[in-house]
Design a protein around this motif. Structure first.
Motif, PDB file in Angstrom:
ATOM      1  N   HIS A   1       0.857  -1.180   0.000  1.00 52.11           N
ATOM      2  CA  HIS A   1       0.000   0.000   0.000  1.00 52.11           C
ATOM      3  C   HIS A   1       0.896   1.235   0.000  1.00 52.11           C
ATOM      4  CE1 HIS A   1      -2.963   2.958   1.172  1.00 52.11           C
ATOM      5  NE2 HIS A   1      -2.187   3.291   2.191  1.00 52.11           N
ATOM      6  N   THR A   2       0.745   2.074  -1.016  1.00 58.35           N
ATOM      7  CA  THR A   2       1.561   3.285  -1.095  1.00 58.35           C
ATOM      8  C   THR A   2       0.901   4.390  -0.295  1.00 58.35           C
ATOM      9  OG1 THR A   2       2.232   2.616  -3.310  1.00 58.35           O
ATOM     10  CG2 THR A   2       2.670   4.900  -2.668  1.00 58.35           C
ATOM     11  N   ALA A   3       1.548   4.750   0.809  1.00 55.76           N
ATOM     12  CA  ALA A   3       0.980   5.782   1.672  1.00 55.76           C
ATOM     13  C   ALA A   3       1.390   7.167   1.185  1.00 55.76           C
ATOM     14  CB  ALA A   3       1.435   5.577   3.116  1.00 55.76           C
ATOM     15  N   VAL A   4       2.632   7.284   0.764  1.00 61.30           N
ATOM     16  CA  VAL A   4       3.124   8.574   0.272  1.00 61.30           C
ATOM     17  C   VAL A   4       3.928   8.311  -0.996  1.00 61.30           C
ATOM     18  CG1 VAL A   4       4.609  10.553   0.754  1.00 61.30           C
ATOM     19  CG2 VAL A   4       3.202   9.594   2.586  1.00 61.30           C
ATOM     20  N   GLN A   5       3.701   9.152  -2.000  1.00 65.10           N
ATOM     21  CA  GLN A   5       4.370   8.946  -3.285  1.00 65.10           C
ATOM     22  C   GLN A   5       5.123  10.209  -3.712  1.00 65.10           C
ATOM     23  OE1 GLN A   5       2.003   8.409  -6.923  1.00 65.10           O
ATOM     24  NE2 GLN A   5       2.756   6.300  -6.908  1.00 65.10           N
ATOM     25  N   GLY A   6       6.390  10.034  -3.992  1.00 69.02           N
ATOM     26  CA  GLY A   6       7.202  11.110  -4.564  1.00 69.02           C
ATOM     27  C   GLY A   6       7.191  12.417  -3.808  1.00 69.02           C
TER      28      GLY A   6
ATOM     29  N   SER B   1      -4.637   9.106  -1.310  1.00 69.09           N
ATOM     30  CA  SER B   1      -4.567   7.888  -2.134  1.00 69.09           C
ATOM     31  C   SER B   1      -4.055   8.092  -3.564  1.00 69.09           C
ATOM     32  CB  SER B   1      -5.926   7.182  -2.155  1.00 69.09           C
ATOM     33  OG  SER B   1      -6.943   8.034  -2.614  1.00 69.09           O
ATOM     34  N   PRO B   2      -2.798   7.990  -3.800  1.00 69.57           N
ATOM     35  CA  PRO B   2      -1.767   7.915  -2.763  1.00 69.57           C
ATOM     36  C   PRO B   2      -1.441   9.305  -2.269  1.00 69.57           C
ATOM     37  CG  PRO B   2      -0.740   7.818  -4.916  1.00 69.57           C
ATOM     38  CD  PRO B   2      -2.212   7.919  -5.156  1.00 69.57           C
ATOM     39  N   GLY B   3      -0.875   9.389  -1.072  1.00 66.05           N
ATOM     40  CA  GLY B   3      -0.535  10.677  -0.497  1.00 66.05           C
ATOM     41  C   GLY B   3       0.518  11.383  -1.332  1.00 66.05           C
ATOM     42  N   ARG B   4       0.147  12.574  -1.784  1.00 67.26           N
ATOM     43  CA  ARG B   4       1.104  13.361  -2.582  1.00 67.26           C
ATOM     44  C   ARG B   4       1.030  14.812  -2.183  1.00 67.26           C
ATOM     45  NH1 ARG B   4      -0.057  12.116  -8.634  1.00 67.26           N
ATOM     46  NH2 ARG B   4      -2.089  11.692  -7.721  1.00 67.26           N
TER      47      ARG B   4
END
Lengths: 289, 310
Positions: free
Chosen positions: A46-51, A237-240
């Motif tokens: 599960h990607t919580a935070v991306q880039g 979703s995802p946190g950006r």
């Protein structure tokens, strides 16, 4: 007003110079570089935070604003060193973060005081761990308790204090370590609205004596505008990170500011920008699928 | 700029502590001990209320209830009552009281008590040290838990009495076998309550300590152990009850001194009043020891009491 301020200020500085001299001004640069935070769940990763990309200058008060579940607390936990990012790099004053440390003080949402230690011993804990003697630690503790206006509660146990008072002890405890970065994870989220406003004002007053870097997580836009120099907006979703807004309101700020035209105008601007950026983020998301 | 303390001081609401709801594992053998977990704190608070003079009525009722029981016993014994329960061989309270006073001036009586207390002290002391150490290791390390837990799961359901034959066969002296049995009885409640307490450590407190610069050792000392203490104290009190239970079993079957031996030999030597004296002494000493454990640990749990009081 000024006399009390001078007393606090000199006491605070005196302690700092004695047990953390290297913590000079100009520290507290936080650099988040392309950070992905991924958790392995039963349903897969599960990607919580991306880039996440973020540069915070020393002495900046930055609010991470976003809806619940957008990963703002998770991102803060990475800065704190509790969570390791899957990709990317995190530097504090040029050093990669390897784990939690006293240079990054943390104030939690609630129930984070040691219930078996008195208020005074809670605040003295950091200095003790830093290798300061018990007498010095107690003196530091008393200085910081007077800073948050709780001198009279030094020997009380945390559970006998109200939620707002407990949070002030939490702030004193984190600051007593002279952290170059203060991390605050929705510290006033569990308080009633009246107490919250007072706490915000109080925090700014205390911070004006330290001017260290603050990273403050909140989902309350009023709180973010009132407190910060910069608002970093995240979407879920995802946190950006979708927006980075400068708050150009003069300091010192008092509660009256919350109802001023300048504040309202800025809030309107922020809301518009957040809406626009949120839509933009959704579009990008849809294009990808 | 000074900090305005005013408005905050007024808002001194109370936040209920979440530590009050700790369940506790009770040893299977612990039939004699019914006080569980942090109820102990509640009981202590209640007791301090009961000490208030306003409650003297309730005290009178309690004393009266006991007096009635002694009177029934007396009447039954004097009249040799035989209604399924046979009282022909039961000495009446007056005889028991006279014999008790006689025993108080006999040196062997104290020697019996002394021997029992010595065994309790050695066995319980060992159980406390080993039990808490094992419990902390199991609570902190999954590897340690995987090694130790199977032993505990297999050995725990075996009552101390069942150990007696093997203990006699294996231990070099009678004293050692009785101490061993007592030790086993006390050990399991202490281990299991310690594990339970240690595993309950709130994650946020460990995180807070780490971000304040605490080492692993400091976290153990300042966070894990104090947090586990209410559960550990409950285990210590239960362990003391089971220790007496086990000691008595050991002393009845083997031994030359001890209050259990005193009681059993009174039966074999047909000195019936001494049976009842032995029983009452066992009960009294057991309660006294449990009380000592609780009172001894109370200063360490002051923070919890404060929370309950406000």
């Amino acid at each position: 007003m000024t006399t009390a301020a001078t007393t606090h200020h000199s006491a605070v500085l005196e302690h700092r110079d004695r047990f953390r001299p290297r913590q000079a001004a100009g520290k507290g640069h936080v650099s988040v570089r392309n950070v992905d935070i991924v958790f392995d769940t039963h349903h897969g990763p599960h990607t919580a935070v991306q880039g996440a990309q973020l540069e915070i200058q020393p002495g900046e008060f930055v609010c991470l604003l976003g809806p619940s579940g957008c990963g703002k607390s998770t991102l803060m936990n990475v800065v704190a060193g509790f969570v390791k990012p899957r990709h990317g790099e995190l530097l504090v004053d040029g050093q990669p973060v390897a784990g939690p440390g006293p240079d990054r003080g943390m104030v939690f949402q609630q129930h984070s005081l040691f219930p078996w230690k008195t208020v005074k011993d809670n605040v003295a804990f950091g200095p003790l761990m830093a290798g300061v003697g018990p007498r010095e630690a107690e003196s530091v503790s008393r200085t910081f308790l007077s800073l948050v206006g709780l001198s009279g509660y030094a020997d009380a146990y945390p559970s006998t204090l109200s939620g707002g008072m407990q949070q002030r002890v939490g702030i004193a405890r984190a600051l007593a370590n002279y952290p170059s970065v203060l991390l605050m994870d929705e510290p006033f989220g569990a308080l009633d609205a009246q107490t919250r406003t007072m706490m915000q004002e109080n925090l700014l007053e205390i911070w004006s004596e330290f001017r260290n870097t603050v990273l403050f997580v909140t989902h309350d836009i009023d709180e973010a505008i009132f407190l910060s120099d910069r608002i970093v907006v995240m979407s879920a979703s995802p946190g950006r990170i979708i927006a980075d807004i400068r708050v150009k309101l003069e300091r010192p700020r008092q509660a009256e500011l919350l109802t001023s035209p300048a504040f309202m105008a800025l809030k309107r601007e922020c809301l518009a920008l957040i809406r626009e950026q949120t839509l933009h983020a959704f579009e990008q998301q849809n294009r990808k699928h | 700029m000074s900090v305005k303390p005013g408005p905050f001081q007024a808002s001194s609401a109370v936040v209920p502590s979440s530590t009050g709801e700790r369940g506790v594992i009770q040893a299977d053998g612990a039939a004699t001990e019914t006080v569980v977990g942090t109820d102990a704190v509640g009981a202590a608070v209640e007791a301090s209320h009961a000490r208030l003079p306003a409650n003297w009525r309730r005290y009178l009722v309690r004393i009266a209830a006991l007096v009635v029981a002694v009177m029934i016993w007396h009447l039954a014994a004097v009249n040799d009552l035989n209604l399924y329960l046979r009282f022909e061989n039961v000495p009446n309270p007056v005889v028991v009281g006279t014999e008790f006073i006689a025993q108080l001036s006999s040196q062997t009586f104290y020697l019996h008590i002394l021997h029992s207390m010595e065994r309790i002290a050695i066995a319980y002391g060992l159980a406390v040290v080993i039990g808490i150490a094992l419990g902390v290791m199991m609570g902190r390390s999954r590897f340690a838990e995987d090694i130790i837990l199977p032993y505990i799961e297999i050995l725990r359901p075996i009552p101390a009495v069942a150990w007696i034959p093997l203990a006699i066969l294996m231990m070099p002296t009678e004293q050692a076998s009785i101490v061993f049995i007592t030790f086993l009885g006390a050990l399991f409640p202490i281990v299991l309550n310690t594990v339970h307490g240690v595993e309950q450590t709130p994650k946020v407190l460990v995180r807070a300590a780490r971000s304040l610069g605490a080492s692993n050792a400091a976290i153990l000392r300042h966070v894990v152990l104090p947090g586990a203490l209410p559960s550990i104290v409950a285990g210590l009190a239960i362990g003391m009850g089971v220790a007496w239970f086990s000691l008595l079993a050991g002393e009845i079957i083997s031994g030359q001194y001890g209050i259990g031996y005193f009681t059993w030999s009174a039966y074999t030597l047909v000195e019936y009043p001494k049976i009842i004296i032995g029983m009452l002494v066992i009960g009294g000493l057991g309660s006294l020891c449990t009380l000592l454990v609780r009172k001894g640990c109370a200063p360490l749990l002051r923070w919890q009491k404060e929370a309950g009081r406000s």
